[in-house]
Design an enzyme around this catalytic site. Structure first.
Site, PDB file in Angstrom:
ATOM      1  CB  CYS A   1      -0.753   0.000   1.400  1.00 51.10           C
ATOM      2  SG  CYS A   1      -2.181   1.212   1.149  1.00 51.10           S
TER       3      CYS A   1
ATOM      4  CB  CYS B   1      -2.641   6.809   5.868  1.00 46.40           C
ATOM      5  SG  CYS B   1      -1.846   7.180   4.164  1.00 46.40           S
TER       6      CYS B   1
ATOM      7  CB  CYS C   1      -1.483   3.259   8.793  1.00 48.93           C
ATOM      8  SG  CYS C   1      -2.183   2.139   7.148  1.00 48.93           S
TER       9      CYS C   1
ATOM     10  CB  CYS D   1       6.038   5.086   4.502  1.00 48.04           C
ATOM     11  SG  CYS D   1       7.064   6.381   4.172  1.00 48.04           S
TER      12      CYS D   1
END
Length: 236
Positions: free
Chosen positions: A119, A202, A205, A228
């Site tokens: 993602c 985000c 998360c 990330c």
């Protein structure tokens, strides 16, 4: 004028010269070295607010970009809008190829839970590659105090994976240094930082963190993931 190309050895020498230098001096060096080929990426956390303010004397030399995952907090978008208005920013926004709904159709629901690395790759890493095209240097808000994985960071580094120079003016700053600068200059910042969110990503998360816990423990809670993918581990 011909482009001045820096080798990894040049970058290491610059890092030695700039070790311990004020953040403003690091930015001045970068603006002079890479004018027009220098990118500031913004996550709209408190480091972004500091760097937006600090780079304004070099506005002509620095492109300001955001990596909009389309999954950020409303407070994050509101902070972005306040900074754009306050400083009259010309902001470039980079998004994933697919919207979250299109990603769900292609990858299945809640990819961030099943495969958070993929993602982040789709929604952050690939947009970053596009944002950095044609640039030679990248300003980030990395600080050593943020996590154990960042303790060895330097003010200037060579990003081996991308073949680009990373400029990290705030690398030696503490949380108190950041907060003090924000208040001293009355700079807008993300209000989630005052609500238990030392590190903000985000919505799916990111969780609040208890006082005294690892500042990044609220990111990807319940997984082994700590980064990330934008900031790859440095070579030993």
């Amino acid at each position: 004028m011909a482009r001045a190309v820096m080798t990894p050895d040049d970058v290491r020498a610059a890092a030695d010269r700039l070790d311990g230098a004020p953040a403003e001096d690091v930015l001045t060096w970068a603006a002079e070295q890479f004018a027009g080929r220098l990118v500031l990426t913004c996550s709209w956390q408190q480091q972004s607010s500091v760097l937006i303010h600090m780079t304004r004397p070099h506005a002509d030399a620095v492109r300001v970009v955001e990596l909009d995952t389309e999954l950020l907090f409303p407070e994050t978008y509101a902070t972005r809008d306040r900074l754009v208005e306050r400083y009259g920013l010309t902001l470039e926004s980079f998004r994933a190829e697919h919207t979250p709904a299109q990603q769900e159709a292609a990858e299945g629901p809640a990819l961030w839970e099943r495969d958070p690395d993929r993602c982040c790759f789709l929604r952050k890493v690939l947009p970053l590659e596009r944002a950095l095209e044609g640039s030679d240097a990248w300003i980030t808000g990395i600080r050593r105090a943020q996590s154990a994985t960042r303790e060895g960071a330097r003010a200037v580094e060579w990003d081996e994976a991308r073949g680009i120079v990373k400029v990290q003016p705030l690398v030696a700053w503490s949380d108190e240094d950041v907060k003090g600068y924000l208040f001293a200059h009355d700079i807008p910042y993300n209000p989630l930082h005052d609500q238990g969110y030392p590190s903000i990503g985000c919505v799916p998360c990111t969780s609040p963190v208890a006082p005294g816990d690892d500042p990044r423990s609220g990111r990807w809670t319940g997984t082994a993931k700590t980064e990330c993918g934008l900031h790859l581990p440095r070579a030993a």
